[in-house]
Design a protein around this motif. Structure first.
Motif, PDB file in Angstrom:
ATOM      1  N   TYR A 145      -3.853   0.895 -12.239  1.00 53.14           N
ATOM      2  CA  TYR A 145      -4.670  -0.052 -11.319  1.00 53.14           C
ATOM      3  C   TYR A 145      -5.442  -0.632 -12.722  1.00 53.14           C
ATOM      4  O   TYR A 145      -6.403  -1.714 -12.297  1.00 53.14           O
ATOM      5  CB  TYR A 145      -5.187   0.355 -10.286  1.00 53.14           C
ATOM      6  N   GLU A 146      -5.863  -0.032 -13.644  1.00 50.85           N
ATOM      7  CA  GLU A 146      -6.632  -0.695 -14.732  1.00 50.85           C
ATOM      8  C   GLU A 146      -5.851  -0.895 -16.128  1.00 50.85           C
ATOM      9  O   GLU A 146      -6.599  -1.199 -17.036  1.00 50.85           O
ATOM     10  CB  GLU A 146      -7.626   0.521 -15.005  1.00 50.85           C
ATOM     11  N   GLU A 189      -1.878   7.154 -17.802  1.00 50.49           N
ATOM     12  CA  GLU A 189      -2.852   5.975 -17.707  1.00 50.49           C
ATOM     13  C   GLU A 189      -2.868   5.305 -16.380  1.00 50.49           C
ATOM     14  O   GLU A 189      -1.989   5.319 -15.611  1.00 50.49           O
ATOM     15  CB  GLU A 189      -2.072   4.727 -18.460  1.00 50.49           C
ATOM     16  N   ASN A 190      -4.067   5.021 -15.972  1.00 54.60           N
ATOM     17  CA  ASN A 190      -4.344   4.434 -14.570  1.00 54.60           C
ATOM     18  C   ASN A 190      -3.589   3.066 -14.495  1.00 54.60           C
ATOM     19  O   ASN A 190      -3.905   2.087 -15.082  1.00 54.60           O
ATOM     20  CB  ASN A 190      -5.851   4.436 -14.340  1.00 54.60           C
ATOM     21  N   GLU A 237      -1.749   7.715 -11.780  1.00 51.13           N
ATOM     22  CA  GLU A 237      -1.559   7.636 -13.382  1.00 51.13           C
ATOM     23  C   GLU A 237      -0.115   7.783 -13.635  1.00 51.13           C
ATOM     24  O   GLU A 237       0.524   8.438 -13.155  1.00 51.13           O
ATOM     25  CB  GLU A 237      -2.260   8.868 -13.865  1.00 51.13           C
ATOM     26  N   ARG A 240      -6.359   6.435  -7.457  1.00 52.70           N
ATOM     27  CA  ARG A 240      -5.787   6.050  -8.680  1.00 52.70           C
ATOM     28  C   ARG A 240      -4.585   6.550  -8.673  1.00 52.70           C
ATOM     29  O   ARG A 240      -4.164   7.711  -8.079  1.00 52.70           O
ATOM     30  CB  ARG A 240      -6.682   6.468  -9.713  1.00 52.70           C
TER      31      ARG A 240
END
Ligand code: SF4
Lengths: 487, 336
Positions: free
Chosen positions: A135-136, A132-133, A128, A126
């Protein structure tokens, strides 16, 4: 509190460098003015490393490409092959700093940059950004991310669409994000072009009418249009003339101070890294092998690969150049089939011999290289004996075996191996006289298997971690082997 | 869109190449002729019965031919030799139905050009987006899309065209002719005839070429850094395709389109020769009309044949010229 610190730092650096303008300053001027700023930046960063949360945090990022994975290949039953371009890298980038990512071409540093910007989807791990991630993120968050994180590419010829005018190119980000009115956009484009040192009456020209350095400035103006916080600079100067490189680097530094930018600078050029970075991460075959503050890393490199890289920096005199050639022998192994254990072991001059073995470091390196060739079946046995020794059906007549072994030994080693090592190695070579590769492999492995091929050393934590068995567990010093005893 | 550099490179190639000049002149003539056919024609193309007094078709000016006539003689009807002389009324003679060949050639040029241009336009309209999407997205999308295209290519185009005409039936569209409507050409057909099915079918047969070329371009362009830059700016795939991929793949598509006009004219002629066209005002149909008379009235087939050859060659010469002028390798730069 910390943002105050940032601003102060910015003002200070701007002060030191106000004399260095974007145009006309040579590389020398840039470098000297930097050194005073360096120590300053360094303190800011180490303060940041202590408490502040990183702006960008890369955790175990993985990007594999799959080969032989088309419909047809699968119908024909081919096994897809993973190309491990990026294989589990982790690092943090703190606000206001410049992190350098250095390595030979093909080591995965550009893929790392593109994947962390989500220009490619990762196969694992991941990233950040501001906690905030990446990829999400949902669509709205991605749009924000696209505004805050930008990239400047290596090739100023390919990074600008040849069919768009300069004005349209720089305005494109504003159009995409629908920023302001048309007039406001035009005005902003003019500001940006002026800021990077181009004249605004060139708005309607096409990229091919500009020089490489000018194009790179256009690319920078485009990257700045949305007032990003974070820029990935992917080899921003390596396609430019040396005389222009320093100007572009100085521009990037000025802009960093002016707009509080955070940089990830990807480069294979150590002088560029040293010029502009606060911290450096060294990458080899998809992995990070060492991260540290720039001065520390350059003055006291720990990882054998970093050392080799630093020693291979081009020197002024030919004499020195000759010597440097030898420091990094061998090719970079393929990321399709990376070496077991430490990925650098196939080239590492310090590769660690088994504990109770009495052997010179250089001799051990030679034996390891020979083992590597045997394991890769990279010796053409037919040609060893030349005319004299017949090689038929994969073997040599038993009468000729000793002669064959001698010739092969000569071919693999510069000088005959000393004492017992010669016996062991020749035993293995005699097995090759029957093309029995496996037997040769295991004979040698029994005697010479290194910790470097068994275990992949982790990178570990701290301000200056190193992924190498010489530095013991996670570079903490525990189980460490003193590298000096091997050199 | 058209830069000065492109203009100068077009001009340079044109000046240097005799073939380009030849191609452009012939093509211009064909276009003019097709446009102003009702004015240039001497007769209504459908009007039959232009024979000499013995009921023979007229030869083109400068030729005469031997045939025979029947005469009431002593032993009943008698065969006597008869020489047919050309007439200035019918410069290219008349065909087996007594229609003016010259006028039919002019109107045939219309059919060929209409089908060629509209068919190419349709083929490009199907093929280019298809290919761009396949190439740009790559991977599985590309794999499955291009398999469809490969299957299309596996059929001989004429067979495929005939099968499709079988499916769709034959229909023609009547397009009002503005020149005739405005009263500039009395007595000419008021409508131009567009063989609609044929136009659609030639497009369905030939779109694959556009798809393949567009895909190849998109495959290369998607790896250009300006595409990555646009995506890092947050541009949607649609924007990237429209703003970057399409404009940068236009050069080879334009060259292909030029050559495709010729290919489609040829295909249309083959179809109408075989009687699948739906209109009789077509060069190919004209050839089929005359093939029974090749020994005596050779011009009925030969003249439309020459017209087809001239059209196809001139358009190909144009295509070569464009290709040479636009070729980025010769220019040393990708931009146009
Ligand atoms: S782990 Fe072994 S092979 Fe790898 S760098 Fe350290 S000494 Fe060299």
């Amino acid at each position: 509190m910390s943002s105050d610190e940032q601003r102060e730092h910015a003002a200070e650096t701007a002060g030191t460098e106000s004399g260095v303008d974007t145009a006309g300053s040579g590389a020398g001027a840039g470098t000297t003015s930097r050194s005073s700023a360096d120590s300053d930046a360094h303190t800011t960063t180490s303060a940041a490393t202590g408490a502040e949360a990183p702006l960008v945090s890369v955790q175990n990022l993985e990007k594999y490409f799959w080969e032989n994975d088309s419909l047809l290949d699968r119908l024909l039953g081919g096994e897809p092959v993973a190309v491990r371009a990026v294989d589990g890298v982790s690092f943090d980038i703190y606000e206001g700093e410049t992190l350098g990512l250095v390595g030979e071409s093909g080591c995965g540093k550009s893929t790392t940059g593109e994947t962390l910007l989500r220009l490619q989807e990762p196969t694992g791990g991941r990233v950040e950004f501001g906690g905030e991630n990446v990829y999400e993120m949902d669509n709205g968050a991605v749009t924000d991310f696209r505004q805050s994180a930008q990239v400047v590419f290596q090739d100023p010829f390919s990074s600008l669409d040849p069919r768009m005018t300069i004005g349209d190119i720089v305005q494109q980000p504003l159009d995409i994000h629908d920023v302001g009115t048309t007039d406001e956009r035009r005005a902003r484009v003019r500001d940006l072009l002026e800021r990077v040192g181009l004249s605004t009456d060139q708005l309607d020209r096409y990229p091919h009418e500009f020089s490489g350095g000018q194009r790179q400035r256009i690319g920078i103006a485009r990257a700045l249009a949305l007032e990003p916080e974070f820029l990935v600079l992917d080899e921003p100067t390596s396609a430019l003339d040396v005389s222009v490189q320093a100007q572009v680097l100085n521009l990037l530094e000025d802009l960093q101070d002016e707009f509080d930018l955070t940089y990830l600078l990807i480069s294979h050029d150590l002088s560029v890294i040293r010029h502009i970075c606060d911290r450096v991460a060294v990458m080899y075959l998809g992995e990070i092998v060492e991260i540290g503050p720039v001065e520390e890393l350059f003055d006291d490199p720990k990882h054998p690969y970093t050392k080799a890289l630093l020693e291979s920096v081009p020197r002024a005199t030919t004499e020195e150049r000759e010597r440097d050639r030898e420091t990094l022998a061998g090719d970079v192994p393929s990321p399709r089939d990376p070496p077991s254990g430490c990925r650098f072991r196939t080239r590492c001059p310090m590769v660690i011999p088994p504990e109770d073995l009495q052997i010179e470091q250089e001799t051990f390196r030679e034996i390891m290289t020979a083992r590597e060739r045997i394991e890769n079946r990279d010796i053409s046995l037919e040609t060893v004996g030349g005319e004299q020794i017949e090689f038929e059906d994969g073997s040599v007549p038993s009468a000729d075996v000793p002669a064959f072994v001698d010739l092969l030994h000569e071919r693999l080693f510069d000088e005959p191996l000393p004492g017992r090592h010669r016996e062991v190695v020749d035993e293995a070579l005699a097995e090759l006289a029957d093309s029995d590769w496996e037997a040769a492999e295991s004979t040698l492995r029994m005697e010479y298997e290194s910790v470097c091929e068994r275990e992949n050393p982790g990178l570990g934590e701290g301000a200056h971690p190193v992924a190498c068995h010489l530095y013991g567990e996670a570079g903490t010093g525990e189980n460490a082997i003193d590298p000096d005893t091997w050199s | 869109m058209i830069s000065d550099r492109l203009k100068s490179s077009l001009k340079r190639e044109f000046d240097q190449s005799l073939m380009a000049k030849l191609g452009l002149s012939i093509a211009l003539v064909i276009i003019l002729v097709a446009t102003f056919a009702p004015i240039l024609a001497t007769h209504h193309p459908g009007q039959t019965g232009h024979f000499d007094e013995e009921g023979s078709s007229y030869p083109p000016i400068g030729f005469d031919y031997q045939t025979h006539a029947w005469e009431d003689g002593d032993d009943g009807r008698e065969r006597i030799p008869h020489t047919v002389q050309p007439t200035s009324e019918h410069v290219l003679g008349t065909n087996n139905l007594g229609q003016d060949v010259y006028s039919r050639m002019l109107f045939g040029a219309r059919t060929s050009l209409l089908v060629g241009l509209i068919g190419t336009g349709l083929a490009a309209a199907f093929g280019v987006p298809f290919g761009l999407v396949a190439g740009y997205f790559g991977g599985r999308t590309d794999d499955s899309m291009m398999r469809v295209a490969d299957i299309m290519l596996a059929f001989p185009s004429l067979v495929l065209a005939i099968a499709l005409i079988g499916v769709f039936g034959r229909s023609v569209q009547y397009i009002p002719d503005p020149i005739v409507m405005a009263g500039f050409a009395e007595g000419m057909p008021e409508y131009a005839v567009l063989p609609g099915t044929v136009t659609l079918v030639v497009a369905l047969v030939n779109w694959v070429w556009f798809a393949r070329v567009a895909r190849g371009e998109a495959l290369a362009i998607r790896n250009e850094e300006y595409v990555k830059a646009a995506r890092s700016l947050g541009a949607s795939n649609w924007t990237v395709l429209r703003k970057h991929v399409l404009p940068n793949s236009l050069t080879p598509i334009i060259v292909l389109a030029t050559i495709q006009v010729a290919a489609i004219i040829l295909l249309e002629s083959s179809l109408s020769y075989l009687g699948f066209s739906g209109t009789t005002l077509s060069w190919g149909y004209e050839i089929s009309q005359g093939q029974d008379y090749l020994r005596t009235a050779w011009w009925i087939s030969t003249i439309p044949g020459v017209a087809i050859v001239l059209a196809v060659i001139s358009i190909n010469l144009l295509g070569d010229w464009l290709r040479d002028a636009l070729d980025p390798n010769i220019e040393g730069e990708g931009g146009v």
